[in-house]
Design a protein around this motif. Structure first.
Motif: not given
Length: 293
Positions: A210-222
């Motif tokens: 839910p916290g992932a954003r396509v333009d934040d320069g990060l990957l959310d690792v679940v």
């Protein structure tokens, strides 16, 4: 006025791709835009067509599902070419993350008039596969197995094929021991899956990150830890809202580069298409793709 080249995946829902494009083509042409259509023979062919169109200064439209969106988006990553989507697949998860409208006239207005938005892409290296670039997520575990089952489902489409594929995968899954390295820091993990997400959604509308954003320069690792099967089925249902991340069996990390290995051969996928095995490395390419969204 923008000039468009639409690349249609004929296998995405049979004639659904052509039908979706026809509904958007009318308002595009009525506005005076140029639109040419190419039909791909394979994902590699679609990528070649996209590169050629981008080099001619045309806006490239991927018509189909997440597979062709990720394949073409990956091919255009870093090139400066403008990219747009006409969703017509089973999942359409990246289009969902971008908030693209379902109404053809509204989608046409986005493609005609919205300013380009830089979005991140994911560079992927996995065992037995050459380097590739995708858009939405990379996942290794029971979800990759479920996606394999869904892709081979002949009688079901959309969310139903993913759900039944998930049931089949979970019924036979045994927990794996993973080594997950995020920006150089290693994390031990035993469980069902590891997902490196650029987009919040995967698996036909499931909100895995839910916290992932396509333009934040990060990957959310679940990371979903080992749990009784009945609890995992509950987690699957909670993916519809993202409520699973509040459970103690779920851990979320963030980083720019993620490497995943395991104690046995584990299937690995990306954007619903890449069928590989661990180990895999995924790294974010910040703002590498110019999208109309």
């Amino acid at each position: 006025m923008r000039q468009f080249t639409a690349i249609v995946n004929p296998t995405a829902g049979g004639s659904a791709g052509a039908a979706a494009l026809l509904r958007v083509a009318r308002p595009l042409r009525e506005a005076g835009a140029s639109l040419e259509t190419e039909y791909s023979r394979s994902l590699a062919h679609a990528q070649d067509l996209a590169r050629q169109a981008g080099e001619r200064g045309r806006v490239v439209l991927a018509v189909g599902g997440d597979g062709i969106a990720g394949g073409i988006g990956g091919a255009l990553s870093g090139t400066g070419a403008l990219f747009g989507l006409v969703p017509a697949g089973r999942g359409n998860d990246f289009a969902r993350a971008l908030g693209l409208p379902a109404d053809p006239a509204e989608l046409a207005r986005v493609l005609l008039h919205h300013a380009p938005r830089p979005v991140d892409t994911i560079e992927v290296e996995s065992a037995g596969h050459p380097r590739t670039v995708v858009l939405g997520s990379v996942y290794a575990g029971v979800d990759a197995l479920a996606n394999r089952h869904a892709n081979h489902a002949r009688l079901l489409r959309g969310a139903a094929s993913y759900y039944l594929g998930g049931l089949r995968a979970v019924a036979t899954w045994r927990a794996a021991t993973y080594r997950v390295t995020v920006d150089g820091e290693e994390h031990a993990h035993r469980g069902y899956t590891v997902v490196a997400a650029n987009s919040a959604y995967y698996g036909s509308g499931r909100m895995i990150a839910p916290g992932a954003r396509v333009d934040d320069g990060l990957l959310d690792v679940v990371l979903i830890r080992a749990a009784p099967r009945r609890l995992f089925f509950t987690l699957m249902n909670e993916l519809r809202t993202g409520g699973h991340i509040d459970r103690p069996e779920v851990r979320v990390l963030r980083g720019r580069e993620i490497a995943v290995a395991a104690d046995r051969e584990i299937p690995c996928g990306a954007d619903g298409e890449v069928d590989a095995v661990l180990p895999v490395t995924a790294r974010v390419l910040p703002g590498a793709l110019s999208m109309l969204c």
